[in-house]
Write a protein that holds these residues in place. Structure first.
Motif: not given
Length: 151
Positions: A13-15, A29-31, A37-38, A107-112
Motif C-alpha cells: 500500500c506504499y511507494r 491506496a487508502p489505508i 503498513i510495513v 485513516a491515511i489517504e492515497q498519495g499522503e
C-alpha cells in the motif's frame, strides 16, 4: 557480484518517492486506521553496539527495541526506513512477535506521506540540531515569518 532485486509484495500500500525531507514513503491506496503498513527490518544487534555505531559512524537507521536489542535498518531492502519523522504522525511503530512494524494511527489517504514520531532520543540527537522539517513544524515556521512581515 550481482545485485539481487528488491522484491515487494503485490498488495503493498506504499511507494517510495520524493518528500520535503528527501525520500519518503507514500500511500498508493487508502489505508485504514490500525492497518499494518510495513515491517521495519534489518539485522538485530545489541543496543550498546548500535549506540557505538551512532556515535562513530553517524548511523541513523537504528530502531531500539529495548535496552538490550536494536534493529539496524540501514539496509536498502528495509522499506520502513523511508517513513519520515513527523511531530503530527499518521502512523506509529509497534512490536509484534518480536518484529518492529508500522501501522496506521488514523485513516491515511492515497498519495499522503506515511510518517511516525521517531521518539525523543532520536529527535534530540539528529533532528533538533538542524531543525525539524516535518509538515507541522514547517507550517509553524512559515506562520511566524508571515507574522513578522505583517508587523
Amino acid at each position: 557480484m550481482t545485485r539481487r532485486p528488491v522484491t515487494r509484495k503485490r498488495d503493498a500500500c506504499y511507494r517510495i518517492g520524493r518528500s520535503a525531507t528527501g525520500l519518503g514513503l507514500f500511500a498508493t491506496a487508502p489505508i485504514e486506521r490500525g492497518a499494518f503498513i510495513v515491517e521495519y527490518s534489518g539485522e538485530r544487534i545489541p543496543t550498546r553496539e548500535a549506540h557505538a555505531r551512532e556515535k562513530t559512524a553517524g548511523a541513523r537507521y537504528m530502531f531500539e527495541i529495548n535496552n538490550r536489542w536494536t534493529v539496524d535498518g540501514s539496509v536498502r531492502s528495509n522499506i520502513g526506513r523511508y517513513a519520515n519523522h513527523s511531530c503530527q504522525p499518521n502512523a506509529e511503530s509497534a512490536l509484534r512477535r518480536g518484529k518492529v512494524i508500522l501501522r496506521a494511527l488514523r485513516a491515511i489517504e492515497q498519495g499522503e506521506e506515511i510518517t511516525y514520531d521517531y521518539g525523543e532520543e532520536y529527535f534530540e540527537l539528529f533532528i533538533e540540531p538542524k531543525g525539524c522539517r516535518c509538515a507541522k513544524c514547517t507550517e509553524a515556521v512559515t506562520m511566524r515569518k508571515a507574522k513578522k512581515r505583517r508587523a
